[in-house]
Motif scaffolding. Structure first.
Motif, short mmCIF file in Angstrom:
data_model
loop_
_atom_site.label_atom_id
_atom_site.label_comp_id
_atom_site.label_asym_id
_atom_site.label_seq_id
_atom_site.Cartn_x
_atom_site.Cartn_y
_atom_site.Cartn_z
N TYR A 49 18.78 57.72 39.81
CA TYR A 49 19.51 58.88 40.33
C TYR A 49 18.57 59.79 41.11
O TYR A 49 17.39 59.94 40.77
N VAL A 50 19.11 60.43 42.14
CA VAL A 50 18.34 61.35 42.97
C VAL A 50 18.99 62.72 42.87
O VAL A 50 20.12 62.91 43.31
N SER A 51 18.29 63.67 42.27
CA SER A 51 18.87 65.01 42.09
C SER A 51 17.90 66.08 42.55
O SER A 51 16.70 65.99 42.31
N GLY A 52 18.42 67.10 43.20
CA GLY A 52 17.64 68.30 43.50
C GLY A 52 16.56 68.12 44.55
O GLY A 52 15.65 68.93 44.65
N ARG A 53 16.64 67.06 45.34
CA ARG A 53 15.65 66.85 46.41
C ARG A 53 16.27 65.93 47.46
O ARG A 53 17.33 65.34 47.24
N TYR A 54 15.58 65.81 48.59
CA TYR A 54 16.04 64.89 49.61
C TYR A 54 15.86 63.45 49.13
O TYR A 54 14.83 63.13 48.53
N PRO A 55 16.83 62.59 49.38
CA PRO A 55 16.61 61.18 49.05
C PRO A 55 15.61 60.57 50.04
O PRO A 55 15.48 61.04 51.17
N THR A 56 14.89 59.56 49.58
CA THR A 56 13.94 58.85 50.44
C THR A 56 14.27 57.36 50.42
O THR A 56 15.00 56.90 49.54
N GLU A 57 13.70 56.66 51.38
CA GLU A 57 13.97 55.21 51.43
C GLU A 57 13.57 54.53 50.13
O GLU A 57 14.20 53.56 49.71
N GLN B 86 23.24 71.93 51.49
CA GLN B 86 23.02 72.30 50.09
C GLN B 86 22.76 71.11 49.17
O GLN B 86 22.35 71.29 48.03
N TYR B 87 23.00 69.91 49.66
CA TYR B 87 23.05 68.77 48.74
C TYR B 87 21.69 68.37 48.18
O TYR B 87 21.62 67.71 47.15
N ASN B 88 20.63 68.74 48.89
CA ASN B 88 19.31 68.25 48.48
C ASN B 88 18.41 69.35 47.93
O ASN B 88 17.21 69.15 47.78
N CYS C 198 27.63 55.29 56.43
CA CYS C 198 26.75 56.29 55.82
C CYS C 198 27.46 57.63 55.90
O CYS C 198 27.71 58.13 57.01
N ASP C 199 27.80 58.19 54.77
CA ASP C 199 28.54 59.45 54.73
C ASP C 199 27.81 60.46 53.87
O ASP C 199 27.30 60.11 52.81
N PRO C 200 27.79 61.75 54.32
CA PRO C 200 27.13 62.77 53.51
C PRO C 200 27.62 62.82 52.06
O PRO C 200 26.84 63.06 51.15
N MET C 201 28.91 62.53 51.85
CA MET C 201 29.42 62.61 50.48
C MET C 201 28.76 61.57 49.57
O MET C 201 28.81 61.70 48.34
N MET C 202 28.11 60.55 50.15
CA MET C 202 27.43 59.55 49.32
C MET C 202 26.27 60.18 48.54
O MET C 202 25.81 59.61 47.55
N ARG C 203 25.85 61.36 49.00
CA ARG C 203 24.79 62.06 48.26
C ARG C 203 25.20 62.30 46.82
O ARG C 203 24.37 62.30 45.91
N PHE C 204 26.51 62.50 46.60
CA PHE C 204 27.00 62.77 45.24
C PHE C 204 27.15 61.49 44.44
O PHE C 204 27.21 61.52 43.23
N LEU C 205 27.22 60.36 45.15
CA LEU C 205 27.38 59.09 44.45
C LEU C 205 26.06 58.59 43.90
O LEU C 205 26.02 57.73 43.02
N ILE C 206 24.95 59.11 44.44
CA ILE C 206 23.64 58.64 43.96
C ILE C 206 22.95 59.69 43.09
O ILE C 206 21.77 59.57 42.77
#
Lengths: 354, 354
Positions: free
Chosen positions: A15-23, A268-270, A60-68
């Motif tokens: 899971y990726v929380s509270g930061r930008y996701p990376t490759e 706000q997502y990251n 690739c959709d911004p809402m995918m940020r919540f799926l990870i």
């Protein structure tokens, strides 16, 4: 027994929380898969409602940020969330190879929730929609004819209740949804201004997508002043995609009885925690209407939307800008790039063209 | 030439911004006034549309905080703002002594915007409404039958669109507006919980005003947990009077498709700058509707509201709790007390009883 074929997958590491996701939050792995809906041992028949698909285009959709992310803080219903160690989930366009669900048969083209891999068994088929119109690019079903298109149409026409002559502002205006909201606003006779994060995107909005004006928010040190420049009369309708400082400035520039449709808040997502918004008293002073919405509440408008938009697409009166990368292995960079604005238009990953 | 009489006034010393108002922001002064609408020199007739009134009851309302501040940051239309060196302005009940406005005549009882003084010349008569029903306390026209009543009725029934069985939360629930929203919610078949700032107010809500539950927000160190305790199913309708931490916690506890009517945010009015609210993504996740409103947009519903509420008042089925202080010289303390919660129910200042 069907032969096994290799199945390249993009796996969520954790899971990726509270930061930008990376490759490196994802990795590519190759498994094997049997290209047949499996028989259940000992029963002699396959499980019901399973569809085996070959994924053609992934979205690739911004809402995918919540799926990870670990979603214990964010309660969103009805989504399939990603699980560490399993493929990323998200929207895509796919071809049915086999099916034990009577609604789908081999050869059907569908769009809906799938997985980031070459072949997927889809058991939750609720989101799958059969593709009827193939005279337009199939990739469009990840964008203008898919979830983002539905979001733009429902969000603008149903949520914002625009009137001719309204002053409309769209943030993330060159994105998958924003570029459509701007074009729909022009079709509705509105004055529309968009914000985006580069000169190239601003030029696109003004020169190709018909926006009346556009500006690069990264070059404005005072967003309130920028909005006052573009909306000396104030804003009637704000289509919110970004949140944060932009929302703060927009609230100061809304007109009385203005409407704000909240589609997303990508800025706000990251963050470790979301930014606080201070200008909420403006909602009372100006009697604003703020509505959150999701395309998931608007399944019923898809036929009406297609009737509306397909003729415009065919006539070239609505255009759609896609940023297509080839190959699943380029998926992680494409997804991560959404959050830094690397994409130019709708971000798509092409796996196969049919 | 009419005789001069003395006219006690409460004068605003200077604008009050970014802090709590204090009694010393106002002072009492006695002027002289002629109890006749003045003749214009040399024209032989009085100016049109001037009404001279004797003020009977003056209203202390949270919104008056905006009338005594420098409003360059807050754009609210149509209000008469206070000017340093002049009497405080606000709502009140008054008796017409003389008038050059054909709509009002000597002896009429009216409610609307007036000044904090014994006698006022009212030139902006747009807000004045003639009082038709005098079998109820005249002071009620500062509250249940005046601006707060109209706000509660319009805000709850028109803005919140309540349905039977809805879970309703009201903050500042023993205040001028909140106590009515709670009672209206019960009449509409809702489950209603109120928050207030003392044990006595909480007892009032539960024992006298028919709220299903109530709690003292000052004794809850975790408002989110408190709301989860009172609304295990979540909140359908939030009637917002306070803002700040309470709004933050409410957003986490709203149900999908919930409605928030923003009447005011009293916790924010005296801060150097408003608190930032972080949970706004909940608006998108839960598809919330947030509407700011003001009673000023609902003049048309006053007759309908009176038809609705007067029978309930006469039957004792809707009650109204007033906190009446006697004498204009006690006005500054009463106004200041609103912002520390000193008032118990609707704060009124009685000047004369007829």
């Amino acid at each position: 027994m069907a032969k096994l074929v290799s199945n390249k997958q993009v796996i969520l590491r954790d899971y990726v929380s509270g930061r930008y996701p990376t490759e490196s939050d994802m990795y590519v792995k190759t498994s094997n898969i049997s290209l047949k809906v499996p028989l259940v041992q000992g029963q002699g028949e396959g499980p019901r409602n399973v569809v085996l698909v070959k994924n053609l285009y992934l979205s690739c959709d911004p809402m995918m940020r919540f799926l990870i992310m670990d979603t214990s803080h964010y309660k969103m219903s009805k989504y399939d969330y990603c699980t560490p160690g399993s493929p990323i989930c998200g929207y895509g366009v796919a071809k049915v190879l086999d099916s034990s669900n009577p609604e789908f048969k081999e050869g059907d083209l569908v769009w809906g929730l799938t997985r980031w891999e070459e072949y997927s068994f889809i058991t939750n088929t609720e989101s799958l929609i059969k593709i009827q119109h193939t005279d337009v690019p199939l990739s469009y079903y990840t964008g203008i004819l898919g979830m983002p298109g539905k979001s733009a149409y429902a969000g603008f026409f149903e949520v914002c209740t625009p009137k001719k002559g309204d002053y409309v502002f769209v943030s993330a205006a060159s994105g998958a949804v924003g570029q459509l909201v701007g074009q729909f606003a022009k079709l509705a006779g509105c004055y529309v201004v968009g914000s985006a994060g580069s000169k190239e995107k601003v030029d696109l909005l003004k020169n190709n997508l018909g926006f009346d004006e556009a500006f690069n928010y990264k070059e404005e040190h005072d967003l309130n002043a920028a909005l006052k420049r573009y909306f000396p009369q104030g804003i009637d309708v704000y289509f919110e995609n970004v949140g944060g400082d932009m929302l703060e400035a927009v609230l100061l520039n809304m007109r009385e009885h203005g409407r704000i449709a909240i589609c997303g808040m990508i800025s706000q997502y990251n963050l470790p925690e979301p930014q606080g918004i201070k200008n909420l008293l403006q909602i009372a002073f100006k009697r604003l209407h703020i509505h959150g919405f999701t395309h998931r509440d608007y399944d019923h408008i898809v036929p009406k939307y297609l009737d509306f938009v397909l003729p415009y697409i065919r006539q070239g009166k609505v255009v759609y800008v896609e940023d297509i990368v080839e190959g699943l292995e380029n998926g992680p960079a494409a997804l991560v790039g959404l959050f830094t604005g690397r994409n130019f238009g709708k971000q798509v990953i092409a796996l196969a063209h049919q």
